[in-house]
Every structure is written in C-alpha cells, then in structure tokens.
Design a protein around this motif. Structure first.
Motif, PDB file in Angstrom:
ATOM      1  N   VAL A 125      -3.983  19.486  -5.083  1.00  0.00           N
ATOM      2  CA  VAL A 125      -4.358  18.308  -4.182  1.00  0.00           C
ATOM      3  C   VAL A 125      -4.020  17.786  -2.861  1.00  0.00           C
ATOM      4  O   VAL A 125      -4.576  17.581  -1.997  1.00  0.00           O
ATOM      5  CB  VAL A 125      -4.709  17.168  -5.193  1.00  0.00           C
ATOM      6  N   THR A 126      -2.717  18.069  -2.973  1.00  0.00           N
ATOM      7  CA  THR A 126      -1.955  17.453  -1.713  1.00  0.00           C
ATOM      8  C   THR A 126      -2.118  18.514  -0.571  1.00  0.00           C
ATOM      9  O   THR A 126      -2.266  18.232   0.682  1.00  0.00           O
ATOM     10  CB  THR A 126      -0.548  17.374  -1.808  1.00  0.00           C
ATOM     11  N   PHE A 127      -2.388  19.892  -1.048  1.00  0.00           N
ATOM     12  CA  PHE A 127      -2.668  20.880   0.052  1.00  0.00           C
ATOM     13  C   PHE A 127      -4.053  20.527   0.783  1.00  0.00           C
ATOM     14  O   PHE A 127      -4.130  20.567   1.885  1.00  0.00           O
ATOM     15  CB  PHE A 127      -2.651  22.090  -0.661  1.00  0.00           C
ATOM     16  N   ILE A 128      -5.109  20.134  -0.007  1.00  0.00           N
ATOM     17  CA  ILE A 128      -6.269  19.764   0.501  1.00  0.00           C
ATOM     18  C   ILE A 128      -6.267  18.452   1.419  1.00  0.00           C
ATOM     19  O   ILE A 128      -6.762  18.554   2.591  1.00  0.00           O
ATOM     20  CB  ILE A 128      -7.273  19.537  -0.631  1.00  0.00           C
ATOM     21  N   VAL A 129      -5.325  17.652   0.994  1.00  0.00           N
ATOM     22  CA  VAL A 129      -5.405  16.213   1.717  1.00  0.00           C
ATOM     23  C   VAL A 129      -4.574  16.569   2.890  1.00  0.00           C
ATOM     24  O   VAL A 129      -5.209  16.236   3.896  1.00  0.00           O
ATOM     25  CB  VAL A 129      -4.228  15.239   0.920  1.00  0.00           C
ATOM     26  N   SER A 130      -3.663  17.488   3.063  1.00  0.00           N
ATOM     27  CA  SER A 130      -3.011  17.831   4.236  1.00  0.00           C
ATOM     28  C   SER A 130      -4.052  18.516   5.374  1.00  0.00           C
ATOM     29  O   SER A 130      -3.896  18.243   6.314  1.00  0.00           O
ATOM     30  CB  SER A 130      -1.789  18.682   3.975  1.00  0.00           C
TER      31      SER A 130
ATOM     32  N   GLY B 107       1.036  -1.175  -0.061  1.00  0.00           N
ATOM     33  CA  GLY B 107      -0.157  -0.100  -0.109  1.00  0.00           C
ATOM     34  C   GLY B 107       0.825   1.153   0.015  1.00  0.00           C
ATOM     35  O   GLY B 107       0.585   2.211  -0.673  1.00  0.00           O
ATOM     36  N   ILE B 108       1.991   1.300   0.827  1.00  0.00           N
ATOM     37  CA  ILE B 108       2.702   2.406   0.870  1.00  0.00           C
ATOM     38  C   ILE B 108       3.455   2.784  -0.604  1.00  0.00           C
ATOM     39  O   ILE B 108       3.268   3.775  -1.134  1.00  0.00           O
ATOM     40  CB  ILE B 108       4.086   2.089   1.987  1.00  0.00           C
ATOM     41  N   VAL B 109       3.820   1.638  -1.242  1.00  0.00           N
ATOM     42  CA  VAL B 109       4.743   1.719  -2.433  1.00  0.00           C
ATOM     43  C   VAL B 109       3.872   2.265  -3.471  1.00  0.00           C
ATOM     44  O   VAL B 109       3.967   3.380  -4.345  1.00  0.00           O
ATOM     45  CB  VAL B 109       5.249   0.373  -2.877  1.00  0.00           C
ATOM     46  N   TYR B 110       2.277   1.771  -3.420  1.00  0.00           N
ATOM     47  CA  TYR B 110       1.395   2.150  -4.355  1.00  0.00           C
ATOM     48  C   TYR B 110       0.990   3.546  -4.396  1.00  0.00           C
ATOM     49  O   TYR B 110       1.154   4.335  -5.162  1.00  0.00           O
ATOM     50  CB  TYR B 110       0.099   1.428  -4.309  1.00  0.00           C
ATOM     51  N   LEU B 111       0.669   4.005  -2.973  1.00  0.00           N
ATOM     52  CA  LEU B 111       0.435   5.241  -2.682  1.00  0.00           C
ATOM     53  C   LEU B 111       1.257   6.414  -3.016  1.00  0.00           C
ATOM     54  O   LEU B 111       1.249   7.452  -3.672  1.00  0.00           O
ATOM     55  CB  LEU B 111      -0.160   5.526  -1.156  1.00  0.00           C
ATOM     56  N   VAL B 112       2.693   5.935  -2.708  1.00  0.00           N
ATOM     57  CA  VAL B 112       3.740   7.055  -3.164  1.00  0.00           C
ATOM     58  C   VAL B 112       3.959   6.953  -4.675  1.00  0.00           C
ATOM     59  O   VAL B 112       4.166   8.232  -5.169  1.00  0.00           O
ATOM     60  CB  VAL B 112       4.921   6.503  -2.583  1.00  0.00           C
TER      61      VAL B 112
ATOM     62  N   LEU C 182       5.076  11.797   2.970  1.00  0.00           N
ATOM     63  CA  LEU C 182       4.629  12.451   3.903  1.00  0.00           C
ATOM     64  C   LEU C 182       3.038  12.153   3.992  1.00  0.00           C
ATOM     65  O   LEU C 182       2.391  11.808   5.075  1.00  0.00           O
ATOM     66  CB  LEU C 182       4.671  13.934   3.532  1.00  0.00           C
ATOM     67  N   VAL C 183       2.447  11.856   2.970  1.00  0.00           N
ATOM     68  CA  VAL C 183       0.938  11.443   3.130  1.00  0.00           C
ATOM     69  C   VAL C 183       0.739  10.225   3.757  1.00  0.00           C
ATOM     70  O   VAL C 183      -0.163   9.777   4.520  1.00  0.00           O
ATOM     71  CB  VAL C 183       0.124  11.457   1.637  1.00  0.00           C
ATOM     72  N   VAL C 184       1.447   9.211   3.155  1.00  0.00           N
ATOM     73  CA  VAL C 184       1.591   7.876   3.984  1.00  0.00           C
ATOM     74  C   VAL C 184       1.706   8.036   5.409  1.00  0.00           C
ATOM     75  O   VAL C 184       1.193   7.111   6.211  1.00  0.00           O
ATOM     76  CB  VAL C 184       2.550   6.886   3.115  1.00  0.00           C
TER      77      VAL C 184
END
Length: 341
Positions: free
Chosen positions: A194-199, A173-178, A251-253
């Motif tokens: 998108v990452t700003f919103i995710v954060s 899952g980590i490898v896929y998400l990254v 970072l997201v993971v």
C-alpha cells in the motif's frame, strides 16, 4: 532539471534495502529477534511465531542514504535557484528527521517486545507523549523554515483558512496518520504494498507540481518499499515491525506537508484511514453495547479491517491485491483533484 536525483534515489533505496536483507535477516535470526504473535489474533498466524521482526531497519538504511544522496544532487543542480533549493531542502531534511524519530520510537517498542519479552511493548502513554512531541517539533521546524500558511486545500472542495487551529489539528493529524500506517502492518506485504502505491501517487503529484525535493523523496520511499517487498511478500521472511511502519508513517506525512496538501491524505492514505476507522468503530460500538446490554458486540469479526476479511476466508494475497487496487483508485482521484486546484 535533470531526473537523475529522482532516479538515483529510487535505485539506491531499492538496492540498499533489498541487499541489506541478505545480512540483516540472518543477524535478526541469530539474535532471536522474532515476532511474537498475540493469542487474540487469527489462530493461523501462530505459524509466523519467531519470524524476524525489526526488518524496517532495512528500509531506514536504504531510504536515508537515498534521500541524502538525492538532496545533495538537487543542491548542486545549477538549474534550480538557490532559494528554491533551500526551501525544498528544509522540507526534505525536516521530513526525514521526523520519520527517523518515529522509527526510533518503533525500534524502542520492538526492542521491549522481543528482547525484554513484554508483548505489548511501550505503554500507550509513553508512545503518545513521544509522538506528540515529535509532531510539534516538526511543525515548529516548518514554521521556522518559512512555511507559515494556515490554508488547507480540500480535494474537490476548494480551500479553507484554519487560522491558529491549523497547528494543533496538524499535530493530531500527524500522530493519527503515523499510527494508522502502523495498523496497516498486519499481514504479509500489506503495509509495504500500500505504501509503495501511496509513494507513486505522491511522486506523480510532486512531478506535476514540479516540487523537485518531494519528487526525489517519494522516489526514495517507493524504492525502499519495493526493496523490502522482496523479503516481505507472502510468505514473509521478515516483518518490518513498528520500527518500519512508524518510519513509513513519518515519511508519508512528510510528503503530504512538503507538498502543502495534508488534507489530501484522505485519498492518498485512504487504506490507512479505513484501517484506523475500523478500529475506532469496533472499540466504540463494543463499549456502547457493553454499557447498554451488559455484553460488548462487534461490527467486524476482528479489527483492523484486514483481519475481518482474513477471518471471512480471504487469503492474505487477495487482501493485499484488493486493498492495493482500492489505493490505486484513491491515488488517481487525488491526482485529478490536484489538477483542479
């Protein structure tokens, strides 16, 4: 607890990232570290040929300084017990190390592309081996730090104990998400928006769960993305490259695992998931139809899916706006699901 570590992390990350651009972008131009546009992409992207890449170094500098500063502020906060501080601190430090390691792979890939003039960068096998190794080390670090629960929480679906299968599934899952975060970096401002919103989604959830370290971590990520967007909004003056996108993926993971809700990435990382699935669907259908009909057929005009909409006549700004709205809705759904745990 004072909100100062969260505020300081956001402000420092934003400021350092944004200000670093004034120095780094001219340096990248002088070194001729420009983006190479592949011929298989949309033809109008050729005008972006030569725009500096490796701009992710700006975010790496800003977010790293911000996270370390916030970490020391939290560690010295007398309102947090020593035990809690240590537990959350390990999650923060391990997450940052993992993200930096992924960013290093991205940097090597970018370096090979722009300096060695090999358009495809590192081989897929090289990247996969290194990424799997990093994911294994990260999960091992969490285990040694005492995070040994194999129970996963499913949005609106209760919980499930995966037993020993949790660890290999987590690594995959980590490898896929990254990598799907990396796929999202295809048009000006998309990945960073998108990452700003995710954060922000992670920040709200971490605050609700009172996980101080991850609140600060999410704030640093939000500040870094916003600082980078100053330079990356259409028309982009710099691209983050794999250096930045793989770092952001890490970072997201780290936020998802740090909060103990990795399955919630199905919502908190909804756009990333869709981008990745569009590539899988496209490649799979092409191979099936080629084997069956002798000629490969496509579901999308081009994948990842943001290029499909580009080739359907959508402007880059419209794509970023619509994708961001979808991600906001998904983050709201994730927060509602967390409140029902």
């Amino acid at each position: 607890m004072s909100n100062m570590p969260v505020v300081a992390a956001a402000v420092l990350s934003f400021g350092i990232t944004a200000l670093t651009g004034f120095w780094l972008i001219p340096v990248l131009r002088r070194l001729k570290y420009g983006q190479t546009i592949l011929e298989i992409g949309p033809k109008w992207h050729m005008k972006k040929q030569g725009i500096p890449t490796m701009g992710g170094l700006m975010m790496i500098a800003g977010i790293t300084v911000a996270v370390l500063t916030g970490f020391f502020m939290l560690a010295s906060d007398p309102t947090i017990s020593f035990t809690t501080s240590i537990r959350e601190g390990m999650g923060v430090i391990l997450g940052l190390i993992m993200a930096l390691a992924f960013g290093m792979i991205g940097f090597m890939d970018d370096y090979v592309k722009v300096v060695k003039k090999r358009n495809l960068g590192l081989s897929a096998k090289q990247k996969m081996v290194m990424q799997v190794f990093i994911a294994i080390v990260y999960m091992g670090g969490l285990w040694l730090a005492g995070e040994r629960s194999t129970i996963v929480f499913i949005p609106f679906g209760g919980q499930m104990d995966l037993g020993l299968s949790y660890y290999p599934l987590a690594v995959l899952g980590i490898v896929y998400l990254v990598n799907v975060v990396n796929l999202t970096d295809g048009i000006d401002g998309l990945c960073s928006s998108v990452t700003f919103i995710v954060s922000l989604g992670f920040l709200v959830i971490a605050s609700y769960l009172t996980v101080h370290g991850m609140s600060m971590f999410a704030a640093a990520l939000a500040g870094g993305c916003l600082g980078f967007l100053i330079w990356n909004f259409y028309p982009a003056k710099v691209f983050m490259g794999d250096t930045g996108s793989l770092f952001l993926g890490g970072l997201v993971v780290a936020l998802a695992f740090g909060l103990g809700i990795p399955i919630f990435l199905l919502l908190l990382g909804a756009i990333y998931i869709v981008e990745g699935m569009s590539v899988i669907i496209q490649v799979t259908w092409f191979k099936i139809t080629k084997r069956k009909y002798g000629e490969g057929r496509r579901v999308f005009k081009m994948s990842p899916i943001h290029h499909h909409y580009e080739m359907s006549g959508w402007s880059e700004g419209r794509i970023v706006t619509i994708f961001s709205i979808v991600q906001i809705i998904a983050c709201v759904a994730a927060f509602i699901a967390v409140t029902r745990l």
